[in-house]
Design a protein around this motif. Structure first.
Motif, mmCIF file in Angstrom:
data_model
loop_
_atom_site.group_PDB
_atom_site.id
_atom_site.type_symbol
_atom_site.label_atom_id
_atom_site.label_comp_id
_atom_site.label_asym_id
_atom_site.label_seq_id
_atom_site.Cartn_x
_atom_site.Cartn_y
_atom_site.Cartn_z
ATOM 1 N N MET A 1 0.852 -1.176 0.000
ATOM 2 C CA MET A 1 0.000 0.000 0.000
ATOM 3 C C MET A 1 0.901 1.244 0.000
ATOM 4 O O MET A 1 1.803 1.364 0.821
ATOM 5 C CB MET A 1 -0.907 -0.028 1.242
ATOM 6 N N SER A 2 0.621 2.171 -0.914
ATOM 7 C CA SER A 2 1.418 3.395 -0.996
ATOM 8 C C SER A 2 1.031 4.361 0.116
ATOM 9 O O SER A 2 -0.028 4.224 0.743
ATOM 10 C CB SER A 2 1.231 4.065 -2.356
ATOM 11 N N ILE A 3 1.856 5.362 0.324
ATOM 12 C CA ILE A 3 1.564 6.373 1.343
ATOM 13 C C ILE A 3 0.257 7.099 1.024
ATOM 14 O O ILE A 3 -0.511 7.426 1.924
ATOM 15 C CB ILE A 3 2.743 7.364 1.516
ATOM 16 N N HIS A 4 -0.022 7.335 -0.249
ATOM 17 C CA HIS A 4 -1.252 8.028 -0.640
ATOM 18 C C HIS A 4 -2.483 7.168 -0.366
ATOM 19 O O HIS A 4 -3.523 7.691 0.038
ATOM 20 C CB HIS A 4 -1.181 8.450 -2.099
ATOM 21 N N ILE A 7 -3.008 7.354 3.401
ATOM 22 C CA ILE A 7 -3.627 8.639 3.767
ATOM 23 C C ILE A 7 -5.117 8.606 3.427
ATOM 24 O O ILE A 7 -5.949 9.055 4.219
ATOM 25 C CB ILE A 7 -2.915 9.809 3.066
ATOM 26 N N ALA A 8 -5.470 8.067 2.265
ATOM 27 C CA ALA A 8 -6.877 7.976 1.864
ATOM 28 C C ALA A 8 -7.662 7.122 2.855
ATOM 29 O O ALA A 8 -8.777 7.484 3.253
ATOM 30 C CB ALA A 8 -6.997 7.411 0.453
ATOM 31 N N ALA A 9 -7.101 6.000 3.268
ATOM 32 C CA ALA A 9 -7.781 5.124 4.233
ATOM 33 C C ALA A 9 -7.946 5.820 5.579
ATOM 34 O O ALA A 9 -9.029 5.762 6.192
ATOM 35 C CB ALA A 9 -7.004 3.824 4.386
ATOM 36 N N ASP A 10 -6.898 6.483 6.052
ATOM 37 C CA ASP A 10 -6.983 7.201 7.334
ATOM 38 C C ASP A 10 -7.977 8.355 7.253
ATOM 39 O O ASP A 10 -8.772 8.578 8.176
ATOM 40 C CB ASP A 10 -5.607 7.738 7.741
ATOM 41 N N PHE A 11 -7.958 9.102 6.135
ATOM 42 C CA PHE A 11 -8.876 10.225 5.989
ATOM 43 C C PHE A 11 -10.323 9.733 5.905
ATOM 44 O O PHE A 11 -11.235 10.376 6.427
ATOM 45 C CB PHE A 11 -8.507 11.059 4.755
#
Length: 102
Positions: A1-4, A7-11
């Motif tokens: 899983m990429s950092i982006h 971030i999408a999952a956390d957001f």
């Protein structure tokens, strides 16, 4: 899983807990709404109060990238998109919103 993707999952989790529903092009979107900022704007005939705030949404939830001038409905009022912060491949798009008619 990429950092982006992370971030999408956390957001997405943040939006589930703290998100507010906005209406954009007839579609309900969950957004993280900032505190409104009140300032005065000089116009012909005097000054008028100007309220601005941001709405952060997931890029993947948008039917298309918003543009300045489009209308967003939130909290029983219409607001005009004043600016769009879009930085691909970031997962979050930030909309700066203000009154429809200042």
């Amino acid at each position: 899983m990429s950092i982006h993707e992370e971030i999408a999952a956390d957001f997405s989790e943040i939006l589930r807990e703290f998100g507010k529903i906005i209406l954009y092009q007839g579609q309900s979107l969950s957004a993280l709404i900032s505190e409104p900022m009140l300032s005065s704007e000089l116009v012909i005939g005097g000054e008028v109060d100007d309220i601005r705030f941001t709405a952060k949404v997931l890029r993947s939830a948008l039917p298309e990238l918003p543009r300045s001038g489009q209308i967003v409905h939130w909290d029983q009022k219409d607001y005009r998109i004043k600016a769009v912060m879009n930085r691909p491949p970031h997962a979050i798009v930030t909309l700066e919103l203000g009154p429809v008619d200042p």
